[in-house]
Design an enzyme around this catalytic site. Structure first.
Site, PDB file in Angstrom:
ATOM      1  N   ASP A  13       0.821  -1.227   0.000  1.00 38.89           N
ATOM      2  CA  ASP A  13       0.000   0.000   0.000  1.00 38.89           C
ATOM      3  C   ASP A  13       0.848   1.268   0.000  1.00 38.89           C
ATOM      4  O   ASP A  13       0.456   2.287   0.561  1.00 38.89           O
ATOM      5  CB  ASP A  13      -0.952   0.031   1.215  1.00 38.89           C
ATOM      6  CG  ASP A  13      -1.781  -1.231   1.318  1.00 38.89           C
ATOM      7  OD1 ASP A  13      -2.240  -1.701   0.269  1.00 38.89           O
ATOM      8  OD2 ASP A  13      -1.967  -1.745   2.439  1.00 38.89           O
ATOM      9  N   GLY A  15       1.502   3.035  -2.499  1.00 42.69           N
ATOM     10  CA  GLY A  15       1.114   3.927  -3.606  1.00 42.69           C
ATOM     11  C   GLY A  15       1.833   3.525  -4.886  1.00 42.69           C
ATOM     12  O   GLY A  15       2.035   4.352  -5.779  1.00 42.69           O
ATOM     13  N   LYS A  16       2.182   2.247  -4.984  1.00 38.79           N
ATOM     14  CA  LYS A  16       2.898   1.777  -6.182  1.00 38.79           C
ATOM     15  C   LYS A  16       2.047   1.956  -7.433  1.00 38.79           C
ATOM     16  O   LYS A  16       2.557   2.286  -8.490  1.00 38.79           O
ATOM     17  CB  LYS A  16       3.257   0.285  -6.048  1.00 38.79           C
ATOM     18  CG  LYS A  16       4.258  -0.007  -4.951  1.00 38.79           C
ATOM     19  CD  LYS A  16       4.579  -1.490  -4.885  1.00 38.79           C
ATOM     20  CE  LYS A  16       3.429  -2.351  -4.440  1.00 38.79           C
ATOM     21  NZ  LYS A  16       2.944  -2.108  -3.081  1.00 38.79           N
ATOM     22  N   GLY A  40      -4.168  -4.619  -4.368  1.00 41.97           N
ATOM     23  CA  GLY A  40      -5.163  -3.677  -4.856  1.00 41.97           C
ATOM     24  C   GLY A  40      -4.437  -2.393  -5.205  1.00 41.97           C
ATOM     25  O   GLY A  40      -4.029  -1.656  -4.325  1.00 41.97           O
ATOM     26  N   HIS A  41      -4.205  -2.178  -6.473  1.00 39.93           N
ATOM     27  CA  HIS A  41      -3.495  -0.967  -6.903  1.00 39.93           C
ATOM     28  C   HIS A  41      -4.504   0.067  -7.370  1.00 39.93           C
ATOM     29  O   HIS A  41      -5.256  -0.168  -8.296  1.00 39.93           O
ATOM     30  CB  HIS A  41      -2.501  -1.296  -8.022  1.00 39.93           C
ATOM     31  CG  HIS A  41      -1.323  -2.083  -7.539  1.00 39.93           C
ATOM     32  ND1 HIS A  41      -0.447  -2.721  -8.377  1.00 39.93           N
ATOM     33  CD2 HIS A  41      -0.877  -2.316  -6.289  1.00 39.93           C
ATOM     34  CE1 HIS A  41       0.481  -3.316  -7.654  1.00 39.93           C
ATOM     35  NE2 HIS A  41       0.239  -3.091  -6.386  1.00 39.93           N
ATOM     36  N   GLN A 212       2.262  -5.903  -3.056  1.00 37.95           N
ATOM     37  CA  GLN A 212       2.639  -5.941  -1.634  1.00 37.95           C
ATOM     38  C   GLN A 212       3.961  -5.185  -1.407  1.00 37.95           C
ATOM     39  O   GLN A 212       4.275  -4.302  -2.175  1.00 37.95           O
ATOM     40  CB  GLN A 212       2.716  -7.389  -1.119  1.00 37.95           C
ATOM     41  CG  GLN A 212       1.366  -8.090  -1.002  1.00 37.95           C
ATOM     42  CD  GLN A 212       0.922  -8.768  -2.274  1.00 37.95           C
ATOM     43  OE1 GLN A 212       1.705  -9.409  -2.946  1.00 37.95           O
ATOM     44  NE2 GLN A 212      -0.334  -8.629  -2.621  1.00 37.95           N
ATOM     45  N   THR A 227       3.053 -12.240   3.488  1.00 38.65           N
ATOM     46  CA  THR A 227       2.290 -12.939   2.464  1.00 38.65           C
ATOM     47  C   THR A 227       3.113 -14.152   2.026  1.00 38.65           C
ATOM     48  O   THR A 227       4.190 -14.409   2.578  1.00 38.65           O
ATOM     49  CB  THR A 227       1.916 -11.983   1.309  1.00 38.65           C
ATOM     50  OG1 THR A 227       0.974 -12.651   0.463  1.00 38.65           O
ATOM     51  CG2 THR A 227       3.125 -11.534   0.494  1.00 38.65           C
ATOM     52  N   THR A 289      -9.728  -5.153   0.707  1.00 33.63           N
ATOM     53  CA  THR A 289     -10.658  -5.632   1.736  1.00 33.63           C
ATOM     54  C   THR A 289     -11.423  -4.501   2.409  1.00 33.63           C
ATOM     55  O   THR A 289     -12.358  -4.751   3.171  1.00 33.63           O
ATOM     56  CB  THR A 289      -9.885  -6.385   2.832  1.00 33.63           C
ATOM     57  OG1 THR A 289      -8.905  -5.488   3.372  1.00 33.63           O
ATOM     58  CG2 THR A 289      -9.195  -7.617   2.288  1.00 33.63           C
ATOM     59  N   GLY A 290     -11.003  -3.255   2.200  1.00 34.87           N
ATOM     60  CA  GLY A 290     -11.653  -2.113   2.852  1.00 34.87           C
ATOM     61  C   GLY A 290     -11.269  -1.983   4.325  1.00 34.87           C
ATOM     62  O   GLY A 290     -11.776  -1.102   5.026  1.00 34.87           O
ATOM     63  N   ASP A 321       1.813  14.851   1.008  1.00 38.37           N
ATOM     64  CA  ASP A 321       0.774  15.830   1.368  1.00 38.37           C
ATOM     65  C   ASP A 321      -0.036  15.415   2.595  1.00 38.37           C
ATOM     66  O   ASP A 321      -0.635  16.261   3.261  1.00 38.37           O
ATOM     67  CB  ASP A 321      -0.177  16.034   0.174  1.00 38.37           C
ATOM     68  CG  ASP A 321      -0.789  14.707  -0.270  1.00 38.37           C
ATOM     69  OD1 ASP A 321      -0.006  13.798  -0.612  1.00 38.37           O
ATOM     70  OD2 ASP A 321      -2.020  14.573  -0.249  1.00 38.37           O
ATOM     71  N   SER A 401       5.258  12.282  -4.640  1.00 40.93           N
ATOM     72  CA  SER A 401       3.856  12.424  -5.009  1.00 40.93           C
ATOM     73  C   SER A 401       3.127  13.199  -3.902  1.00 40.93           C
ATOM     74  O   SER A 401       3.302  12.923  -2.712  1.00 40.93           O
ATOM     75  CB  SER A 401       3.269  11.031  -5.220  1.00 40.93           C
ATOM     76  OG  SER A 401       1.909  11.023  -4.976  1.00 40.93           O
TER      77      SER A 401
HETATM   78  P1  IMP Z   1      -2.402 -12.752   2.267  1.00 37.85           P
HETATM   79  O1  IMP Z   1      -1.466 -12.236   1.237  1.00 37.85           O
HETATM   80  O2  IMP Z   1      -3.840 -12.554   1.924  1.00 37.85           O
HETATM   81  O3  IMP Z   1      -2.085 -14.173   2.662  1.00 37.85           O
HETATM   82  O4  IMP Z   1      -2.170 -11.892   3.622  1.00 37.85           O
HETATM   83  C1  IMP Z   1      -0.964 -11.945   4.363  1.00 37.85           C
HETATM   84  C2  IMP Z   1      -0.609 -10.585   4.930  1.00 37.85           C
HETATM   85  O5  IMP Z   1      -0.246  -9.721   3.858  1.00 37.85           O
HETATM   86  C3  IMP Z   1      -1.748  -9.879   5.669  1.00 37.85           C
HETATM   87  O6  IMP Z   1      -1.208  -9.089   6.703  1.00 37.85           O
HETATM   88  C4  IMP Z   1      -2.330  -8.976   4.604  1.00 37.85           C
HETATM   89  O7  IMP Z   1      -3.016  -7.874   5.154  1.00 37.85           O
HETATM   90  C5  IMP Z   1      -1.075  -8.566   3.881  1.00 37.85           C
HETATM   91  N1  IMP Z   1      -1.305  -8.173   2.485  1.00 37.85           N
HETATM   92  C6  IMP Z   1      -1.501  -8.984   1.432  1.00 37.85           C
HETATM   93  N2  IMP Z   1      -1.640  -8.267   0.303  1.00 37.85           N
HETATM   94  C7  IMP Z   1      -1.508  -6.980   0.649  1.00 37.85           C
HETATM   95  C8  IMP Z   1      -1.502  -5.763  -0.103  1.00 37.85           C
HETATM   96  O8  IMP Z   1      -1.643  -5.724  -1.328  1.00 37.85           O
HETATM   97  N3  IMP Z   1      -1.318  -4.620   0.629  1.00 37.85           N
HETATM   98  C9  IMP Z   1      -1.116  -4.644   1.971  1.00 37.85           C
HETATM   99  N4  IMP Z   1      -1.106  -5.748   2.697  1.00 37.85           N
HETATM  100  C10 IMP Z   1      -1.286  -6.915   2.049  1.00 37.85           C
END
Ligand code: IMP
Length: 413
Positions: A13, A15-16, A40-41, A212, A227, A289-290, A321, A401
């Protein structure tokens, strides 16, 4: 044009998506190499929000080849949905998906949910961990398996049987559902390694898009709160089949502060009101996931470590900012662990709770910087903050940015 990798230096997260979107215009191929729809980009173009989970975010430009490499775990239902949404927006996709991508199966999602009840990693519950577990356990199913109904069906049946899940899932139903998806995506599926090798031979330029971040890396992250893939530079070799020597530049993307979503160590976390106000100002809610993201101060020992692992050649700082309204900004410059001082994350660590962040205080700029386009026009305090990061990491900062839109970027020369 040299090839480029864009890698997250924190817990994802960073900001890639925005940085990739800005740079993608100069590259011919945009390639995802690991992860799945846990990513989620988010990209804003003319106030319109696009969120990508599987398709490389560079696809918003015409004539780009977007590649999903073999290291990516694919949930075909999500992929198809994303393809159809983009097509509805009138975006012409030049998409290539590897035959060797592992498939996320319905039972992976169910296992992820069940494991979370006891393991409490805070996963995205998208089946990512169980899918890669099967890959390593050598019972995974890849896209190419769907070319032969009998082979595919046998593998699904075997997996359900091994996992004692035959009473919960009907193999025929899964096979029919997945083959229906396959029918709609099969024209995009190819040998992406050969495609990329050919691109390199033709001197086309490639941008490798990390998902990630380094601190979520299965080998180098804050294990076990990570992950199941390598979002670090090494993941490109295994996730695409492209030798490391073809990656000349590596941009590390870091937020001007820290966030993490899910459980796990976060030495600089701000638990009180200030953390919440950063979350609101930075819209720190997971794009997938929100979930609200935990917020904290910048953690330089962690970023220094990430830069070394990835061989970062320059840095992009995002969301500067978000710090606009603060009168003082704390930065963790070192860790103290059992009385010893560390400049980066040590490997001998036994408990993440032992980390005591050592902070330095920096003055804030207390003004809106969202419309500033030139580095020299930034307030002195903001320039000092950027210079401080550059000096601490000994790596040039190429881009800052200052807002969500494509044009809210400042080049640092
Ligand atoms: P998983 O990748 O769903 O197995 O989650 C493992 C860990 O990585 C958890 O803490 C998730 O919140 C984190 N995680 C997985 N993908 C992302 C991402 O794109 N951004 C931030 N955290 C992530």
């Amino acid at each position: 044009m040299q090839n480029l990798a864009i890698i997250g230096l924190q817990w994802g997260d960073e900001g890639k998506g925005k940085i990739i979107d800005c740079l993608a215009r100069d590259y011919d191929y945009i390639v995802r190499f690991q992860g799945g729809n846990n990513a989620g980009h988010t990209v804003f173009v003319s106030n319109k929000e696009f969120i990508f989970h599987l398709i490389p975010s560079g696809c918003l430009y015409k004539d780009k080849h977007c590649v999903i490499g073999n290291g990516v775990a694919v949930n075909p239902a999500i992929l198809l949905d994303e393809i159809e949404n983009l097509e509805r927006e009138g975006i012409e996709l030049n998409l290539h998906i590897s035959y060797r991508c592992h498939l996320i199966m319905p039972y992976h999602i169910a296992i992820d949910e069940i494991r979370e009840k006891t393991q409490k990693i805070g996963t995205t519950k998208r089946g990512i961990g169980p899918c890669y577990t099967d890959k390593v356990a050598r019972c995974g199913i890849v896209i190419a398996d769907m070319l032969d109904r009998n082979v595919f069906k046998e593998k699904v049946r075997e997996n359900l049987n091994q996992k004692s899940l035959d009473s919960l899932f009907n193999p025929d139903k899964i096979v029919d559902e997945y083959l229906a998806y396959f029918d709609k995506i099969k024209d995009f599926v190819c040998d992406t390694r050969v495609l990329l090798e050919d691109a390199i031979l033709k001197r086309k330029s490639i941008l490798f898009e990390g998902a990630q971040g380094t601190l979520l890396d299965i080998d180098f992250g804050t294990y076990p709160y990570v992950t199941s893939t390598n979002p670090t530079i090494g993941g490109i070799g295994t996730g695409t089949g492209i030798p490391p020597r073809y990656i000349e530049n590596v941009i590390g993307v870091m937020k001007a502060y820290s966030t993490r979503v899910g459980e796990g160590p976060f030495p600089t976390e701000i638990k009180k009101d200030l953390g919440e106000s950063l979350r609101e100002k930075g819209r720190e809610y997971g794009a997938t996931t929100g979930r609200p993201r935990r917020c904290g101060w910048l953690d330089l020992p962690a970023i220094r470590y990430s830069c070394k692992i990835n061989g970062i050649t320059s840095i992009a700082i995002t969301k500067l900012d978000v710090l606009d309204c603060l009168s003082k900004i704390m930065v963790c410059t070192k860790y103290k662990i059992k009385g010893k001082i560390y400049g980066e994350i040590p490997q001998e660590i036994t408990s993440w709770d032992d980390i005591e962040p050592i902070y330095e205080e920096f003055p804030g700029w207390e003004m809106d910087i969202g419309n500033i386009k030139e580095y020299d026009n930034l307030p002195k305090e903001a320039r000092n903050y950027i210079e401080m990061i550059k000096d601490a990491l000994s790596i040039p900062i190429s881009l800052v940015s200052v807002g969500k839109e494509r044009n809210q970027n400042i080049e640092v020369i």
